[in-house]
Every structure is written in structure tokens, then in C-alpha cells.
Motif scaffolding. Structure first.
Motif, PDB file in Angstrom:
ATOM      1  N   ALA A  12     -20.302 -40.988  36.979  1.00 40.50           N
ATOM      2  CA  ALA A  12     -19.005 -40.342  37.180  1.00 40.50           C
ATOM      3  C   ALA A  12     -17.972 -41.322  37.711  1.00 40.50           C
ATOM      4  N   GLU A  13     -18.429 -42.244  38.568  1.00 44.56           N
ATOM      5  CA  GLU A  13     -17.505 -43.208  39.168  1.00 44.56           C
ATOM      6  C   GLU A  13     -17.291 -44.429  38.280  1.00 44.56           C
ATOM      7  N   PHE A  14     -18.342 -44.806  37.528  1.00 44.43           N
ATOM      8  CA  PHE A  14     -18.275 -45.999  36.677  1.00 44.43           C
ATOM      9  C   PHE A  14     -18.724 -45.613  35.259  1.00 44.43           C
ATOM     10  N   PRO A  15     -17.849 -45.015  34.470  1.00 43.20           N
ATOM     11  CA  PRO A  15     -18.232 -44.501  33.147  1.00 43.20           C
ATOM     12  C   PRO A  15     -18.793 -45.554  32.199  1.00 43.20           C
ATOM     13  N   ALA A  16     -18.423 -46.810  32.381  1.00 39.53           N
ATOM     14  CA  ALA A  16     -18.892 -47.858  31.471  1.00 39.53           C
ATOM     15  C   ALA A  16     -20.268 -48.400  31.845  1.00 39.53           C
ATOM     16  N   MET A  17     -20.842 -47.930  32.936  1.00 39.76           N
ATOM     17  CA  MET A  17     -22.124 -48.459  33.404  1.00 39.76           C
ATOM     18  C   MET A  17     -23.251 -48.122  32.418  1.00 39.76           C
ATOM     19  N   PRO A  18     -23.976 -49.118  31.903  1.00 40.99           N
ATOM     20  CA  PRO A  18     -25.119 -48.826  31.017  1.00 40.99           C
ATOM     21  C   PRO A  18     -26.223 -48.110  31.794  1.00 40.99           C
ATOM     22  N   GLN A  19     -26.773 -47.074  31.194  1.00 37.12           N
ATOM     23  CA  GLN A  19     -27.872 -46.328  31.807  1.00 37.12           C
ATOM     24  C   GLN A  19     -28.900 -45.993  30.734  1.00 37.12           C
ATOM     25  N   HIS A  20     -30.189 -46.066  31.135  1.00 35.03           N
ATOM     26  CA  HIS A  20     -31.277 -45.792  30.204  1.00 35.03           C
ATOM     27  C   HIS A  20     -32.276 -44.865  30.884  1.00 35.03           C
TER      28      HIS A  20
END
Length: 347
Positions: A264-272
Motif C-alpha cells: 500500500a505504501e510502496f506500490p512498485a515493490m516486487p512481491q512473490h
């Protein structure tokens, strides 16, 4: 009396890819089972500290080690069996990993192509459960053979008993990789006859196209290995030119709730998302966002081409490496409330 294989006050500078100056009070290069038995018996008699050194690509060596460093150099590789579904290949612990992978591909046995060009030795691969480009080595291991140096006994453990997880295994869970208790003498790999390409990692398809492979459906294992090697060469510095230990931090795994707050705070953060519901984050991305990509601290820095790689620009010692690792981890913790853990081990 010292065994013939033992040397005193040994220089380890050429045996670690970070090129850190280091010395060992005692050192043995082990290239036979007899050497392992003799040196192991000496270590038990004297109760000296031990550290097992493979290819030296995943370690941070201190200036001096007051115990016995065991350099695994046992070589050998062979097809030992097959069934309707797979071939079984046994490799000694001292085999260089890149050479072993290339050999399997030359025999027409696919499976390890995504793990090509990773520095290190076969014996270190299961301990770390090395992984890259969508593949972990534990997926292809049938069994691991090792010597318990504290007891002087030999063991064979199955893949299931190795308890493989992300960059983890039973050898790490029990701390055996740090206290020099276990020496992996050989690994048996199960390579599938019904080979399927692992092409999900970003960049592989584009690189294959650059190498003239127009359709992913026609790519073979050797072509994928060449694409992976090219990707690694672009992203990672050659240790011979710019000393480094590869990826210096694990990709952190966080709880789903924490990951949602970060997204929510860092929309561009890659997550898997992982199988257990937790979420893996990209350590390199986190480090880059804190401004450490390409930045130095004394003689060391985070590589300008890949923020996850710590490099030695010349003259670094272990204290310099630790200082930079601590500073990077601190800044990531402060900004994202995420803990980074160092991947290379220290005696």
C-alpha cells in the motif's frame, strides 16, 4: 605429529572470491577419502576448531582463523543408474559447480541449466540449497553423502531428510555448516528424462530471442543455460575482475499482513507469494530504494549494476565488509521494517 596433508599458517587470500586477506593456523586440501579420515581423526584428537571451505564463493573470511580449515577438493562424476523417469548422477563434493553443470548438459541430461555459472562447489550446493532463475538445486537432489567429522562416521541422507527450503537445509538448520562438523563428500542428482524447461524468470525469453531462439517451445537445455549465463554476466561482476561473493543478502520473507502494508505504501515493490502464504521481497530492490546501489563505504560498496552484490574495490578486510552490511541492513530496517540477513557464512 601433524598429518602429511596439514600445513600451518596458510594463506587463504586466493581461496575466497571476495579476495579478503585471511590466514588459517592449520589447513588441509582434501582430495581423497583417506585424507578425510586422517585429517578428521587429527581434528578429533586435538579438539581444534574446524571450518570447511569449498569454492570460497559464499564466505566472508576473517583476518585469521585459529583452527583447521578443510578445503574440499575430492573430484569425480559419473552416471550411476537410471529408471524409466530419470538418470542418477553422482558428483564428488570438490567438483566445481559450473563445470559439473556443463558436463551434465553435454551428456544430454537437462535439469540443472537454470543453475549454470554459479560459482562454488558441488558439496556446498545442498547446504545452501542454491537457487537461481526459478530453480532450486534441492528439487533435483536424490541424496547427499557426508562425513560427520565430530564422530568420524559416514552418512547418506535422502532428499526429504535434507529438509530443503529457500536457501536452507538441515545442514544449515543444525549449524553444521558453521562449526565445520559436516563435510559433504558427494551428491546424487536425479535428472528427469521427461525434461521441461523452466522459463518463468523474467529475462530468459528475451535473452533466448537474442541468441536466435525464436520460439520458447523449441528451446533446449543447453540454449537455456547459455541464456542464463548471459543474464548472470550482465547482472553480476566477474569475481576475477571485481571481487565479490555474489548475492550478499537473502531475499527476505515476510508475513502477508506486513507485505500488504508495504504494498500500500510502496506500490512498485516486487512481491512473490510463497506456498505458506508468506511473501518474498526482493532484497536488491529494497537496497536500491535506500540509496545504496553503487554507493561505497571505504574500500567496499554495493555494485552499481546490481544492488544485492557487495564488492571489494581493493584492499578490503572482513571488518569493512561487516560495516557495510550492517549499514545497509540498518537503512532497510529503518525504511521498510524488514530485516536483511547476510547470505555468505563466516567461520
Amino acid at each position: 605429529m601433524l598429518p602429511a596433508r596439514l600445513r600451518t599458517d596458510a594463506d587463504l587470500g586466493a581461496l575466497n572470491s571476495l579476495a579478503l586477506p585471511a590466514r588459517a593456523a592449520l589447513f588441509a586440501c582434501l582430495d581423497s577419502i583417506d585424507d578425510i579420515a586422517e585429517v578428521g581423526a587429527y581434528a578429533r584428537r586435538t579438539a581444534c576448531r574446524r571450518f570447511v571451505l569449498g569454492g570460497g564463493s559464499n564466505v566472508v573470511l576473517d583476518d585469521a582463523f585459529d583452527g583447521l580449515v578443510l578445503h574440499m577438493a575430492l573430484r569425480g562424476r559419473a552416471l550411476i543408474g537410471e529408471d524409466g523417469e530419470a538418470v542418477y548422477v553422482r558428483a564428488s563434493g570438490g567438483e566445481p559447480w559450473p563445470e559439473f553443470v556443463e558436463w551434465t548438459l553435454a551428456q544430454g541430461w537437462g535439469g540443472l541449466e537454470n543453475l549454470t555459472a554459479i560459482p562454488g562447489s558441488v558439496g556446498a550446493a545442498p547446504i545452501q540449497n542454491i537457487g537461481a532463475y526459478g530453480r532450486e538445486v534441492g528439487e533435483l537432489i536424490a541424496s547427499v553423502e557426508y562425513v560427520d567429522l565430530a564422530e568420524g562416521t559416514s552418512h547418506v541422507v535422502s532428499r526429504d531428510d535434507c529438509q530443503f527450503a529457500y536457501r536452507d537445509s538441515v545442514f544449515k538448520q543444525r549449524g553444521w555448516h558453521r562449526d565445520g562438523r559436516v563435510l559433504v563428500t558427494a551428491v546424487v542428482f536425479r535428472l528427469p528424462k521427461r525434461w521441461q524447461a523452466q522459463l518463468g524468470y523474467a529475462g530468459i525469453a528475451d535473452t533466448l530471442a537474442e541468441h536466435g531462439v525464436a520460439s520458447l517451445a523449441t528451446a533446449d537445455a543447453r540454449q537455456i543455460a547459455k541464456a542464463v549465463a548471459a543474464l548472470r554476466q550482465r547482472k553480476l561482476p566477474d569475481p576475477a575482475r571485481l571481487p565479490n561473493a555474489g548475492s550478499f543478502f537473502h531475499n527476505p520473507i515476510v508475513e502477508a499482513g506486513h507485505a500488504a502494508r508495504l504494498a500500500a505504501e510502496f506500490p512498485a515493490m516486487p512481491q512473490h507469494r510463497q506456498g505458506d502464504g508468506r511473501v518474498k521481497l526482493a532484497a536488491g530492490w529494497l537496497i536500491e530504494q535506500t540509496g545504496w546501489k553503487g554507493r561505497t563505504l571505504g574500500p567496499v560498496g554495493m555494485y552499481a549494476g546490481q544492488a544485492l552484490v557487495l564488492v571489494n574495490h581493493g584492499g578490503a578486510r572482513s571488518a569493512d565488509v561487516r560495516a557495510l552490511a550492517s549499514a545497509v541492513a540498518h537503512d532497510v530496517r529503518e525504511r521498510f521494517s524488514v530485516e536483511l540477513h547476510v547470505e555468505p557464512i563466516t567461520p
